[in-house]
Design a protein around this motif. Structure first.
Motif, PDB file in Angstrom:
ATOM      1  N   THR A 100       0.957  -1.258  -0.083  1.00  0.00           N
ATOM      2  CA  THR A 100      -0.063   0.019   0.009  1.00  0.00           C
ATOM      3  C   THR A 100       0.942   1.179  -0.001  1.00  0.00           C
ATOM      4  O   THR A 100       1.935   1.420   0.818  1.00  0.00           O
ATOM      5  CB  THR A 100      -0.946   0.080   1.262  1.00  0.00           C
ATOM      6  N   ARG A 101       0.626   2.190  -0.789  1.00  0.00           N
ATOM      7  CA  ARG A 101       1.634   3.337  -1.074  1.00  0.00           C
ATOM      8  C   ARG A 101       0.641   4.493  -0.930  1.00  0.00           C
ATOM      9  O   ARG A 101      -0.256   4.933  -1.582  1.00  0.00           O
ATOM     10  CB  ARG A 101       2.139   3.202  -2.382  1.00  0.00           C
ATOM     11  N   GLN A 102       1.157   5.433  -0.396  1.00  0.00           N
ATOM     12  CA  GLN A 102       0.694   6.977  -0.084  1.00  0.00           C
ATOM     13  C   GLN A 102       1.639   7.982  -0.638  1.00  0.00           C
ATOM     14  O   GLN A 102       2.829   7.426  -0.255  1.00  0.00           O
ATOM     15  CB  GLN A 102       0.318   7.332   1.287  1.00  0.00           C
ATOM     16  N   ARG A 103       1.178   8.764  -1.420  1.00  0.00           N
ATOM     17  CA  ARG A 103       2.137   9.863  -2.123  1.00  0.00           C
ATOM     18  C   ARG A 103       1.421  11.323  -1.793  1.00  0.00           C
ATOM     19  O   ARG A 103       0.167  11.179  -1.892  1.00  0.00           O
ATOM     20  CB  ARG A 103       2.239   9.652  -3.427  1.00  0.00           C
ATOM     21  N   PHE A 104       1.969  12.437  -1.324  1.00  0.00           N
ATOM     22  CA  PHE A 104       1.595  13.384  -0.999  1.00  0.00           C
ATOM     23  C   PHE A 104       2.629  14.485  -1.088  1.00  0.00           C
ATOM     24  O   PHE A 104       3.946  14.131  -1.046  1.00  0.00           O
ATOM     25  CB  PHE A 104       0.754  13.582   0.428  1.00  0.00           C
TER      26      PHE A 104
END
Length: 154
Positions: free
Chosen positions: A146-150
Motif C-alpha cells: 500500500t502506497r501513499q504519496r503526497f
C-alpha cells in the motif's frame, strides 16, 4: 524530537532497528543470522538519512528517509517502540521529519501491516495534507504494498 543519526548515536539506531526488524519478521519472513542479528534492509548511507526520536532522553523511535531527487523523499523505515505508541508520538515524529524536508513524499506498507497503513493515513491527515493519493504498488523488493504519496510543504 528529531535527532539526526551520527556516528555518536549510530549504535542506538542499530539497536532500535533490530526491534523493528523483529516486529516485522512475521510479515517479511526474515530470521536473525547466526549472530542473532537481523540484516537491515535500509542502510544509512548515500541518500538515506536516519533520525531518532527521544522521550525524556529515552530512545523511542527511528526513521530512515531516502532522498530520491531534489525535494522528493521516501519513508523507508519508521518505528516507534511499543511502550510509546498510542500517545501521538509517531504522528509528531513523522510531522517533524516532513517539516524538516518539505516536498513530495512516498510512504509504503507491506502486505499484512494493516495497522501501519492505518497509522500513516491518520498521520498524513493530522499533518493537514489535503491531496494524499493512495494506491497499491508492485514494489520490486516487497511485492504488493500500500502506497501513499503526497506533497507536504508545511
Amino acid at each position: 524530537m528529531l535527532t539526526p543519526v551520527t556516528p555518536v548515536n549510530q549504535t542506538i539506531y542499530n539497536n532500535l532497528a533490530q526491534a523493528y526488524e523483529a516486529e516485522f519478521s512475521p510479515l517479511t519472513d526474515k530470521s536473525p543470522g547466526p549472530d542473532g542479528l537481523f540484516a537491515l534492509d535500509t542502510l544509512l548511507e548515500g541518500s538515506v538519512t536516519g533520525y531518532l526520536c527521544y522521550v525524556n532522553k529515552t530512545p523511542a523511535g527511528l526513521a530512515a528517509i531516502a532522498q530520491h531527487h531534489d525535494k522528493e523523499f521516501e519513508v523507508c523505515e519508521f518505528y516507534i517502540v511499543p511502550r510509546f505508541r498510542k500517545a501521538g508520538l509517531g504522528t509528531r515524529f513523522a510531522r517533524a521529519i516532513w517539516v524538516n524536508s518539505p516536498g513530495l513524499w512516498t510512504v509504503k506498507q507491506i502486505a499484512g501491516a494493516d495497522y501501519a497503513t492505518q497509522f500513516w493515513r491518520r498521520a498524513i491527515a493530522e499533518a493537514g495534507v489535503k491531496d494524499m493519493e493512495e494506491d497499491t504498488y508492485d514494489d520490486p523488493h516487497w511485492g504488493t504494498v500500500t502506497r501513499q504519496r503526497f506533497r507536504n510543504d508545511v
